[in-house]
Design a protein around this motif. Structure first.
Motif, short mmCIF file in Angstrom:
data_model
loop_
_atom_site.label_atom_id
_atom_site.label_comp_id
_atom_site.label_asym_id
_atom_site.label_seq_id
_atom_site.Cartn_x
_atom_site.Cartn_y
_atom_site.Cartn_z
N GLU A 84 0.83 -1.20 0.00
CA GLU A 84 0.00 0.00 0.00
C GLU A 84 0.87 1.26 0.00
N ALA A 85 1.93 1.26 0.80
CA ALA A 85 2.83 2.42 0.88
C ALA A 85 3.55 2.65 -0.46
N GLN A 86 3.95 1.57 -1.12
CA GLN A 86 4.59 1.71 -2.43
C GLN A 86 3.62 2.26 -3.46
N LEU A 87 2.40 1.74 -3.48
CA LEU A 87 1.39 2.23 -4.43
C LEU A 87 1.06 3.70 -4.18
N ARG A 88 0.95 4.08 -2.91
CA ARG A 88 0.67 5.47 -2.57
C ARG A 88 1.78 6.38 -3.11
N GLY A 89 3.03 5.95 -2.94
CA GLY A 89 4.16 6.73 -3.45
C GLY A 89 4.17 6.81 -4.95
N ILE A 90 3.86 5.70 -5.63
CA ILE A 90 3.85 5.68 -7.09
C ILE A 90 2.75 6.58 -7.64
N VAL A 91 1.57 6.51 -7.06
CA VAL A 91 0.47 7.35 -7.54
C VAL A 91 0.75 8.82 -7.24
N ALA A 92 1.25 9.11 -6.07
CA ALA A 92 1.50 10.51 -5.69
C ALA A 92 2.60 11.12 -6.56
N ASN A 93 3.73 10.43 -6.69
CA ASN A 93 4.85 10.94 -7.47
C ASN A 93 5.75 9.78 -7.85
N ALA A 94 5.44 9.15 -8.98
CA ALA A 94 6.17 7.95 -9.42
C ALA A 94 7.66 8.21 -9.62
N LYS A 95 8.04 9.45 -9.86
CA LYS A 95 9.44 9.78 -10.09
C LYS A 95 10.30 9.56 -8.84
N MET A 96 9.68 9.47 -7.68
CA MET A 96 10.42 9.18 -6.46
C MET A 96 10.81 7.71 -6.39
N THR A 97 10.12 6.85 -7.15
CA THR A 97 10.41 5.42 -7.20
C THR A 97 11.12 5.05 -8.50
N PHE A 98 10.61 5.57 -9.60
CA PHE A 98 11.14 5.27 -10.93
C PHE A 98 11.62 6.58 -11.57
N GLU A 99 12.89 6.86 -11.42
CA GLU A 99 13.44 8.17 -11.79
C GLU A 99 13.08 8.64 -13.20
N GLY A 100 13.16 7.81 -14.19
CA GLY A 100 12.94 8.24 -15.57
C GLY A 100 11.53 8.06 -16.08
N THR A 101 10.58 7.76 -15.22
CA THR A 101 9.23 7.47 -15.68
C THR A 101 8.56 8.69 -16.32
N ILE A 102 7.64 8.41 -17.23
CA ILE A 102 6.84 9.49 -17.82
C ILE A 102 5.48 9.59 -17.14
N MET A 103 5.26 8.76 -16.12
CA MET A 103 3.99 8.81 -15.40
C MET A 103 3.84 10.16 -14.70
N PRO A 104 2.67 10.78 -14.82
CA PRO A 104 2.46 12.08 -14.14
C PRO A 104 2.54 11.95 -12.63
N SER A 105 2.93 13.01 -11.98
CA SER A 105 2.92 13.09 -10.53
C SER A 105 1.55 13.64 -10.12
N TYR A 106 0.71 12.80 -9.55
CA TYR A 106 -0.67 13.18 -9.27
C TYR A 106 -0.84 13.98 -8.00
N TYR A 107 0.16 13.98 -7.11
CA TYR A 107 0.03 14.73 -5.86
C TYR A 107 1.32 15.51 -5.62
N LYS A 108 1.52 16.51 -6.46
CA LYS A 108 2.74 17.32 -6.42
C LYS A 108 2.38 18.73 -6.86
N LYS A 109 2.99 19.73 -6.22
CA LYS A 109 2.72 21.12 -6.58
C LYS A 109 3.98 21.93 -6.88
N SER A 110 5.15 21.34 -6.68
CA SER A 110 6.37 22.10 -6.87
C SER A 110 7.42 21.23 -7.56
#
Length: 160
Positions: free
Chosen positions: A94-120
């Protein structure tokens, strides 16, 4: 006397359960070394049915634009850019999925997945279609904290 005992019991229950956890603002999210978010962003359990709607909605998550999900076969045009999400609840915590959905770049540096919970941290976010850069006050997260929790709850139901 019974009334005072009842009030004492209610007060004791309120103290024992503690105050409700407040929503964590996007700027205050704490990621682990590997990109997990251990704590709920909203303080409220996610609703898998609402999470499914967020994933299917083109106006919200639009997850099926990039990911295939067999459980969502009623939604047309699944993408093949991201990994298939069948079994996501078995592959990730659950913690990994939460991190991936919020900001996948924190887990997968080069991903093109949008950061859904980020403002800066954006290079030059646009201000609608004006051609000008947005100010930090104008930026909003793509999903709310509760919507992230709902998506995570839905993904946790996708087990093999």
């Amino acid at each position: 006397m019974k009334r005072q005992a009842l009030i004492g019991t209610i007060a004791g229950l309120a103290f024992a359960t503690g105050p409700a956890t407040a929503e964590i603002m996007a700027e205050q999210v704490a990621f682990t070394e590997y990109g997990e978010i251990e704590q709920s962003l909203s303080g409220t359990p996610g609703d898998p049915a609402a999470g499914r709607e967020v994933m299917a909605s083109r106006a919200l998550g639009n997850c099926v634009a990039c990911h295939m999900v067999s459980d969502m076969s009623d939604i047309p045009f699944h993408g093949e850019v991201g990994p298939m999400l069948d079994g996501a609840g078995d592959r990730w915590t659950e913690a990994q999925l939460r991190g991936i959905v919020a900001n996948a770049k924190m887990t997968f540096e080069g991903t093109i997945m949008p950061s859904y919970y980020k403002k800066s941290g954006y290079i030059r976010p646009g201000n609608a279609f004006t051609g000008k850069a947005a100010t930090p006050e104008q930026l909003e997260t793509l999903l709310t904290a509760q919507q992230v929790e709902d998506v995570v709850a839905y993904l946790m139901t996708l087990t093999e």
